[in-house]
Design a protein around this motif. Structure first.
Motif, PDB file in Angstrom:
ATOM      1  N   GLY A   1       0.805  -1.224   0.000  1.00  0.00           N
ATOM      2  CA  GLY A   1       0.000   0.000   0.000  1.00  0.00           C
ATOM      3  C   GLY A   1       0.828   1.259   0.000  1.00  0.00           C
ATOM      4  O   GLY A   1       0.297   2.356  -0.230  1.00  0.00           O
ATOM      5  N   CYS A   2       2.141   1.140   0.242  1.00  0.00           N
ATOM      6  CA  CYS A   2       3.027   2.310   0.242  1.00  0.00           C
ATOM      7  C   CYS A   2       3.443   2.725  -1.160  1.00  0.00           C
ATOM      8  O   CYS A   2       4.039   3.797  -1.339  1.00  0.00           O
ATOM      9  CB  CYS A   2       4.282   2.013   1.079  1.00  0.00           C
TER      10      CYS A   2
ATOM     11  N   LYS B   1       2.634   4.377  -3.886  1.00  0.00           N
ATOM     12  CA  LYS B   1       1.639   5.352  -4.343  1.00  0.00           C
ATOM     13  C   LYS B   1       1.669   5.588  -5.855  1.00  0.00           C
ATOM     14  O   LYS B   1       0.687   6.038  -6.437  1.00  0.00           O
ATOM     15  CB  LYS B   1       1.842   6.677  -3.614  1.00  0.00           C
TER      16      LYS B   1
ATOM     17  N   GLU C   1      -4.739  -3.008   2.230  1.00  0.00           N
ATOM     18  CA  GLU C   1      -3.822  -1.885   1.978  1.00  0.00           C
ATOM     19  C   GLU C   1      -3.599  -1.638   0.488  1.00  0.00           C
ATOM     20  O   GLU C   1      -3.181  -0.546   0.099  1.00  0.00           O
ATOM     21  CB  GLU C   1      -2.473  -2.142   2.671  1.00  0.00           C
TER      22      GLU C   1
ATOM     23  N   GLY D   1      -5.725  -1.016  -1.547  1.00  0.00           N
ATOM     24  CA  GLY D   1      -6.624   0.086  -1.890  1.00  0.00           C
ATOM     25  C   GLY D   1      -5.980   1.449  -1.772  1.00  0.00           C
ATOM     26  O   GLY D   1      -6.531   2.444  -2.265  1.00  0.00           O
ATOM     27  N   ASP D   2      -4.805   1.529  -1.123  1.00  0.00           N
ATOM     28  CA  ASP D   2      -4.098   2.806  -1.006  1.00  0.00           C
ATOM     29  C   ASP D   2      -3.321   3.155  -2.267  1.00  0.00           C
ATOM     30  O   ASP D   2      -2.837   4.279  -2.406  1.00  0.00           O
ATOM     31  CB  ASP D   2      -3.135   2.761   0.191  1.00  0.00           C
ATOM     32  N   CYS D   3      -3.184   2.206  -3.180  1.00  0.00           N
ATOM     33  CA  CYS D   3      -2.470   2.462  -4.443  1.00  0.00           C
ATOM     34  C   CYS D   3      -3.433   3.130  -5.422  1.00  0.00           C
ATOM     35  O   CYS D   3      -3.891   2.527  -6.409  1.00  0.00           O
ATOM     36  CB  CYS D   3      -1.931   1.153  -5.019  1.00  0.00           C
ATOM     37  N   GLU D   4      -3.751   4.375  -5.165  1.00  0.00           N
ATOM     38  CA  GLU D   4      -4.834   5.065  -5.878  1.00  0.00           C
ATOM     39  C   GLU D   4      -4.549   5.344  -7.344  1.00  0.00           C
ATOM     40  O   GLU D   4      -5.450   5.718  -8.084  1.00  0.00           O
ATOM     41  CB  GLU D   4      -5.157   6.367  -5.148  1.00  0.00           C
TER      42      GLU D   4
ATOM     43  N   GLU E   1     -11.917  -2.255   0.593  1.00  0.00           N
ATOM     44  CA  GLU E   1     -11.009  -1.099   0.463  1.00  0.00           C
ATOM     45  C   GLU E   1     -10.525  -0.894  -0.970  1.00  0.00           C
ATOM     46  O   GLU E   1     -10.085   0.205  -1.328  1.00  0.00           O
ATOM     47  CB  GLU E   1      -9.815  -1.263   1.401  1.00  0.00           C
TER      48      GLU E   1
ATOM     49  N   ASN F   1     -11.398   2.101  -3.511  1.00  0.00           N
ATOM     50  CA  ASN F   1     -10.671   3.360  -3.682  1.00  0.00           C
ATOM     51  C   ASN F   1      -9.904   3.424  -5.000  1.00  0.00           C
ATOM     52  O   ASN F   1      -9.401   4.494  -5.374  1.00  0.00           O
ATOM     53  CB  ASN F   1      -9.680   3.556  -2.524  1.00  0.00           C
TER      54      ASN F   1
END
Length: 371
Positions: free
Chosen positions: A164-165, A167, A185, A187-190, A209, A212
Motif C-alpha cells: 500500500g506504500c 503510491k 492496503e 486500496g491505497d495504491c490510488e 477497500e 478506492n
C-alpha cells in the motif's frame, strides 16, 4: 606379348599445379590493386557520392578538397546525419536508460530475492516470472518510484501490507500464484490502472477497500472461486475491461450498469442461468462472452440494434435459439468454432476502437429469446 606400364611422377605434377595456382592468385591480386587505383573506380565513387549528396540535400562544394570530393569526409558526415543512424542511436540510448530502472528475475533456481535488490530503490519496474519465490520482502515499501510490479507464475502465497506504500504503482500482475487473499492496503495504491489476479484458483473475495481504486481500467480475476462480482469492483468507476471467466458465478448484480465505462465483459465458464436487464443500460459495452454457462433466459433487448454490442458469444448454453437478428459474429462462416482466446479478444477490441463501423467481413445474425 607384354604390357607397357607408364609410370607418373605425381610429386612433379603436383609441383607444377602449385606453381600455376600461385601465379593465378598473384595475377588476381594485381588486378584488384590496379582497379582500386584506377581513375574509373575513383570517378564511380565520386559519382555515387554526388548522387547521395543530391538525395540528402547536402551542398557538394562543402566537401571539395583541391578540386576533388573528399570522400572520407562526406561519407562520415552522411553517416552522422543519416536519420536511420540517429533513430537507432536514440532508441539505444532510451533503452539503456530504461534498463537502469528495471529489475528482472526468472528461473526456478530462485527461491528468494537477491540481497542486492534492497539497495536499488530507484527501480521503476519489477518483472519476476517463473521462479520458486513464495514471499515478497517487506522492504518493497522503500521502492517509492515503482510503476510496474509484474509477479506472474511464481509461488507467492501472500502480498505484504507494505504494498500500500507504492503510491505511484500503475500495474500489478500477480497472476498464476497461490494467493488466497488480498491485503486491504492495496486500496491505497490510488494510481493503479491495471490489476491482474487471474489463475490463483483459491481467491474467493476482494477487500472492500479496493473501492478506492478509481483509476483502474483493467481487472482480471478469472480462474478463481468468486461466487459473485466483488462489491469493490462495482465501484471502480473507470473500469473498461473485466474478466470473470472460470469462476463460480451464479448470477450478476442488478446494479452492474453502474460500470458505465465497461467495454469488455468476459463471463464464460461460470454457472450463470440468466443475464440481468441492467446490461441493456451499459451503452459502452461492446463485447460480451457468456459461453459455456447455463443460460436459459436473457433480455431480448440485448439483441436490439440500438445497443452498443459489437460481439456477443452465447455458445454452449441451453438457451433456446428460435431465430437470428442483429447479433454480430466475427467469423465469416463458421459460427460454431471454439471459444476465442483472451489474447484474440484483446486484439479484437483494440481493432474495434479504431473503427467507426463494424468490419465489412462480419456476418450479422439474429437472435430472439423467450423470457
Amino acid at each position: 606379348m607384354g604390357h607397357q606400364v607408364i609410370i607418373f611422377d605425381f610429386s612433379a605434377i603436383r609441383g607444377l599445379w602449385e606453381i600455376r595456382v600461385k601465379k593465378h592468385k598473384e595475377r588476381q591480386k594485381k588486378e584488384k590493386e590496379r582497379e582500386a587505383k584506377s581513375a574509373l573506380e575513383k570517378i564511380r565513387q565520386e559519382w555515387d557520392i554526388m548522387l547521395e549528396c543530391r538525395r540528402k540535400g547536402i551542398p557538394q562544394a562543402a566537401y571539395l578538397n583541391n578540386g576533388f570530393i573528399d570522400t572520407n569526409r562526406i561519407l562520415d558526415t552522411l553517416e552522422k546525419n543519416s536519420p536511420l543512424v540517429k533513430k537507432i542511436a536514440l532508441l539505444n540510448e532510451t533503452e539503456n536508460k530504461r534498463n537502469k530502472f528495471i529489475f528482472q528475475l526468472s528461473g526456478e533456481q530462485w527461491t528468494e530475492f537477491p540481497d542486492s535488490l534492497k539497495e536499488q530503490t530507484h527501480l521503476k519496474e519489477w518483472h519476476i516470472n517463473n521462479t520458486m519465490i513464495a514471499t515478497i520482502p517487506d522492504y518493497i515499501a522503500l521502492f517509492q518510484e515503482l510503476r510496474i510490479l509484474e509477479l506472474s507464475s511464481n509461488q507467492i502465497t501472500d502480498l505484504p501490507v507494505e504494498i500500500g506504500c507504492l503510491k505511484k504503482l500503475k500495474e500489478l500482475n500477480v497472476s498464476f500464484n497461490r494467493l488466497k487473499s488480498i491485503p486491504p492496503e492495496l486500496g491505497d495504491c490510488e494510481n493503479l490502472e491495471k490489476l491482474d489476479l487471474s489463475g490463483n484458483l483459491e481467491l474467493a473475495e476482494l477487500p472492500f477497500e479496493l473501492s478506492n481504486l478509481k483509476q483502474v481500467k483493467f481487472v482480471d480475476i478469472s480462474a478463481n472461486k468468486f461466487a459473485s462480482i466483488p462489491i469493490c469492483v462495482l465501484r471502480m468507476s473507470n473500469l473498461q475491461w473485466l474478466d470473470l471467466s472460470s469462476n463460480n458465478l451464479r448470477d450478476l448484480p442488478q446494479d452492474i450498469d453502474r460500470l458505465e465505462e465497461l467495454e469488455t465483459l468476459l463471463l464464460q465458464k461460470n454457472k450463470l442461468t440468466y443475464l440481468p436487464h441492467a446490461l441493456v443500460n451499459m451503452l459502452k459495452l461492446s463485447l460480451l462472452v457468456v459461453s459455456g454457462d447455463s443460460l436459459v433466459q436473457m433480455p431480448t433487448a440485448i439483441c436490439d440494434s440500438t445497443s452498443g454490442l459489437k460481439f456477443i458469444s452465447l455458445k454452449d448454453n441451453p438457451l433456446e435459439i428460435t431465430s437470428f437478428q442483429e447479433i454480430e459474429e466475427i467469423t465469416e462462416s463458421d459460427r460454431d468454432r471454439e471459444l476465442f482466446e483472451k489474447e484474440f479478444m484483446k486484439v479484437y477490441i483494440a481493432d474495434l476502437k479504431e473503427r467507426e463501423t463494424v468490419p465489412c467481413y462480419t456476418t450479422k445474425v439474429s437472435l430472439s429469446v423467450q423470457i
